[in-house]
Design a protein around this motif. Structure first.
Motif, PDB file in Angstrom:
ATOM      1  N   UNK A 179      -4.982 -63.609  17.510  1.00 52.78           N
ATOM      2  CA  UNK A 179      -3.875 -63.274  18.205  1.00 52.78           C
ATOM      3  C   UNK A 179      -2.851 -62.310  17.731  1.00 52.78           C
ATOM      4  N   UNK A 180      -3.468 -61.212  17.197  1.00 52.48           N
ATOM      5  CA  UNK A 180      -2.736 -59.982  16.649  1.00 52.48           C
ATOM      6  C   UNK A 180      -3.257 -58.550  17.118  1.00 52.48           C
ATOM      7  N   UNK A 181      -3.301 -58.616  18.638  1.00 52.36           N
ATOM      8  CA  UNK A 181      -3.838 -57.419  19.275  1.00 52.36           C
ATOM      9  C   UNK A 181      -2.714 -56.510  19.600  1.00 52.36           C
ATOM     10  N   UNK A 182      -2.757 -55.191  19.325  1.00 54.30           N
ATOM     11  CA  UNK A 182      -1.726 -54.299  19.632  1.00 54.30           C
ATOM     12  C   UNK A 182      -2.160 -53.321  20.823  1.00 54.30           C
ATOM     13  N   UNK A 183      -1.158 -52.974  21.433  1.00 53.20           N
ATOM     14  CA  UNK A 183      -1.388 -52.067  22.723  1.00 53.20           C
ATOM     15  C   UNK A 183      -0.459 -50.835  22.228  1.00 53.20           C
ATOM     16  N   UNK A 184      -0.833 -49.835  21.502  1.00 49.00           N
ATOM     17  CA  UNK A 184      -0.122 -48.664  20.634  1.00 49.00           C
ATOM     18  C   UNK A 184       0.639 -49.513  19.724  1.00 49.00           C
ATOM     19  N   UNK A 185       1.886 -49.226  19.949  1.00 51.54           N
ATOM     20  CA  UNK A 185       2.747 -50.160  18.777  1.00 51.54           C
ATOM     21  C   UNK A 185       3.297 -51.805  19.315  1.00 51.54           C
ATOM     22  N   UNK A 186       2.994 -51.873  20.543  1.00 53.05           N
ATOM     23  CA  UNK A 186       3.610 -53.181  21.120  1.00 53.05           C
ATOM     24  C   UNK A 186       2.538 -54.339  20.722  1.00 53.05           C
ATOM     25  N   UNK A 187       2.860 -55.500  20.070  1.00 52.42           N
ATOM     26  CA  UNK A 187       2.133 -56.659  19.917  1.00 52.42           C
ATOM     27  C   UNK A 187       2.073 -57.526  21.190  1.00 52.42           C
ATOM     28  N   UNK A 188       0.623 -57.661  21.400  1.00 49.23           N
ATOM     29  CA  UNK A 188       0.298 -58.351  22.724  1.00 49.23           C
ATOM     30  C   UNK A 188       0.272 -59.982  22.334  1.00 49.23           C
ATOM     31  N   UNK A 189       0.558 -60.820  23.259  1.00 51.89           N
ATOM     32  CA  UNK A 189       0.551 -62.137  23.085  1.00 51.89           C
ATOM     33  C   UNK A 189      -0.714 -62.773  24.006  1.00 51.89           C
ATOM     34  N   UNK A 190      -1.707 -63.313  23.454  1.00 47.81           N
ATOM     35  CA  UNK A 190      -2.731 -64.151  24.377  1.00 47.81           C
ATOM     36  C   UNK A 190      -2.735 -65.932  24.054  1.00 47.81           C
ATOM     37  N   UNK A 191      -1.627 -66.293  23.336  1.00 50.65           N
ATOM     38  CA  UNK A 191      -1.795 -67.457  23.055  1.00 50.65           C
ATOM     39  C   UNK A 191      -1.391 -68.384  24.468  1.00 50.65           C
ATOM     40  N   UNK A 192      -1.604 -69.580  24.561  1.00 51.96           N
ATOM     41  CA  UNK A 192      -1.398 -70.421  25.451  1.00 51.96           C
ATOM     42  C   UNK A 192      -0.192 -71.299  25.106  1.00 51.96           C
ATOM     43  N   UNK A 193      -0.255 -71.805  24.067  1.00 50.69           N
ATOM     44  CA  UNK A 193       1.051 -72.636  23.505  1.00 50.69           C
ATOM     45  C   UNK A 193       1.639 -71.648  22.635  1.00 50.69           C
ATOM     46  N   UNK A 194       3.218 -71.390  22.854  1.00 48.26           N
ATOM     47  CA  UNK A 194       3.993 -70.680  22.348  1.00 48.26           C
ATOM     48  C   UNK A 194       4.167 -71.192  20.685  1.00 48.26           C
ATOM     49  N   UNK A 195       3.966 -72.420  20.535  1.00 46.66           N
ATOM     50  CA  UNK A 195       4.214 -73.026  18.984  1.00 46.66           C
ATOM     51  C   UNK A 195       2.819 -72.440  18.293  1.00 46.66           C
ATOM     52  N   UNK A 196       1.787 -71.813  18.785  1.00 44.08           N
ATOM     53  CA  UNK A 196       0.526 -71.498  17.864  1.00 44.08           C
ATOM     54  C   UNK A 196       0.692 -69.897  18.134  1.00 44.08           C
ATOM     55  N   UNK A 197       1.542 -69.165  18.483  1.00 43.62           N
ATOM     56  CA  UNK A 197       1.734 -67.694  18.614  1.00 43.62           C
ATOM     57  C   UNK A 197       1.197 -66.965  17.762  1.00 43.62           C
ATOM     58  N   UNK A 198       1.908 -67.449  16.269  1.00 40.40           N
ATOM     59  CA  UNK A 198       1.760 -66.660  15.064  1.00 40.40           C
ATOM     60  C   UNK A 198       0.732 -67.432  14.276  1.00 40.40           C
ATOM     61  N   UNK A 199      -0.001 -68.442  14.732  1.00 42.68           N
ATOM     62  CA  UNK A 199      -1.087 -69.197  13.606  1.00 42.68           C
ATOM     63  C   UNK A 199      -2.282 -68.354  13.728  1.00 42.68           C
ATOM     64  N   UNK A 200      -2.840 -68.201  12.584  1.00 41.90           N
ATOM     65  CA  UNK A 200      -4.259 -67.605  12.444  1.00 41.90           C
ATOM     66  C   UNK A 200      -5.280 -68.748  12.815  1.00 41.90           C
ATOM     67  N   UNK A 201      -6.462 -68.028  13.091  1.00 36.27           N
ATOM     68  CA  UNK A 201      -7.589 -68.593  13.683  1.00 36.27           C
ATOM     69  C   UNK A 201      -8.124 -69.900  12.665  1.00 36.27           C
ATOM     70  N   UNK A 202      -8.077 -69.546  11.660  1.00 36.71           N
ATOM     71  CA  UNK A 202      -8.668 -70.532  10.535  1.00 36.71           C
ATOM     72  C   UNK A 202      -7.587 -71.515  10.308  1.00 36.71           C
ATOM     73  N   UNK A 203      -6.272 -71.296  10.392  1.00 34.54           N
ATOM     74  CA  UNK A 203      -5.173 -72.318  10.297  1.00 34.54           C
ATOM     75  C   UNK A 203      -5.279 -73.372  11.558  1.00 34.54           C
ATOM     76  N   UNK A 204      -5.934 -72.845  12.612  1.00 32.45           N
ATOM     77  CA  UNK A 204      -6.039 -73.887  13.683  1.00 32.45           C
ATOM     78  C   UNK A 204      -7.185 -74.705  13.514  1.00 32.45           C
ATOM     79  N   UNK A 205      -8.367 -74.090  12.937  1.00 33.49           N
ATOM     80  CA  UNK A 205      -9.563 -74.887  12.740  1.00 33.49           C
ATOM     81  C   UNK A 205      -9.147 -75.910  11.802  1.00 33.49           C
TER      82      UNK A 205
END
Length: 273
Positions: A179-205
């Motif tokens: 969940x670290x996708x940028x559009x230009x300089x803007x960070x996009x958010x593709x998370x469903x749960x906001x408390x997982x917004x900044x969590x890495x994939x391996x952290x969730x696993x």
């Protein structure tokens, strides 16, 4: 009327008290004269005449044995009934004793209360665990699907004439997973749960593996291996710095899609709630 009676009436007329005494005396004489003699014995009737005599028939040995068997059976039944009543009474006496009442009120009731509390806590913990797994699986699956959509879009762009560096393709796939996708300089958010917004994939696993059972842990380790393989492709591309052309772009996209599809098809997401 005689002279004596006339004198008596004159005496009564002159002295009324004497007349009352005389009347009482006469009444007593009449009472004792008419009362029966209590000292005399009352008439006694003799024994009633007996019209005839009666004699019981003699009992045979078979009849005697039958009566004896009936009496023995009656005593046995009475003994069994008395024994059953004594047992019931003894059990009731034990249950109604002060020790039994204390035991039921303190030990049994306390034990049942503790058992119910333990069951409720276990049920609550199990529900929280399943809710956590559902949230984690939903977040992970959504990130994987977004990465696949992005790779297929890149594939179409390459077919339209665009080219991408291999390292950039692998890095883009990893960015969708983290969940670290940028559009230009803007960070996009593709998370469903906001408390997982900044969590890495391996952290969730890692968190999901901690709440899963032994059966699901191996598939989750396999998912960890697929992510690590995608990271290794990105690192190798950055070191080797291959030429950027149409063929290399398509090859990097195909490899990224292959890793993401393996992650998507991992049985852990289907076996967990």
């Amino acid at each position: 009327m005689s002279l004596s009676l006339r004198r008596a009436f004159r005496c009564v007329a002159k002295n009324p008290g004497f007349g009352v005494v005389a009347l009482l005396f006469c009444a007593s004489l009449v009472f004792f004269k008419l009362s029966p003699d209590l000292s005399a014995e009352p008439p006694h009737a003799g024994p009633a005449p007996v019209a005839g005599s009666f004699s019981f028939p003699a009992l045979t040995d078979a009849r005697k044995n039958e009566i004896r068997a009936e009496e023995l059976f009656r005593r046995q039944v009475a003994k069994e009934i008395a024994t059953g009543e004594e047992k019931g009474t003894s059990w009731w006496s034990v249950l109604n004793s002060s020790f039994a009442l204390w035991f039921l009120s303190s030990v049994v009731v306390s034990g049942l209360t503790a058992a119910v509390a333990l069951y409720q806590k276990k049920h609550s913990d199990e529900k929280q665990r399943k809710d956590l797994q559902t949230r984690l699986v939903t977040e992970i699956s959504y990130r994987i699907n977004n990465g696949l959509v992005a790779m297929h879009l890149d594939e179409k762009r390459v077919g339209a004439g665009n080219v991408y560096a291999q390292g950039a393709v692998y890095a883009e796939a990893l960015d969708y997973l983290n969940n670290r996708v940028y559009s230009g300089a803007r960070l996009l958010d593709f998370s469903i749960h906001q408390d997982y917004k900044t969590r890495q994939f391996l952290s969730l696993l890692f968190e999901l593996r901690g709440s899963a059972g032994a059966v699901q842990r191996q598939p989750l380790r396999d998912a960890d291996g697929e992510y690590s393989a995608l990271e290794a492709l990105a690192d190798d591309a950055g070191i080797q710095n291959p030429a950027v052309d149409n063929a290399s772009s398509l090859r990097a996209i195909a490899q990224s899609i292959q890793r993401l599809e393996k992650l998507r098809d991992n049985p852990a997401w289907k076996n967990l709630p």
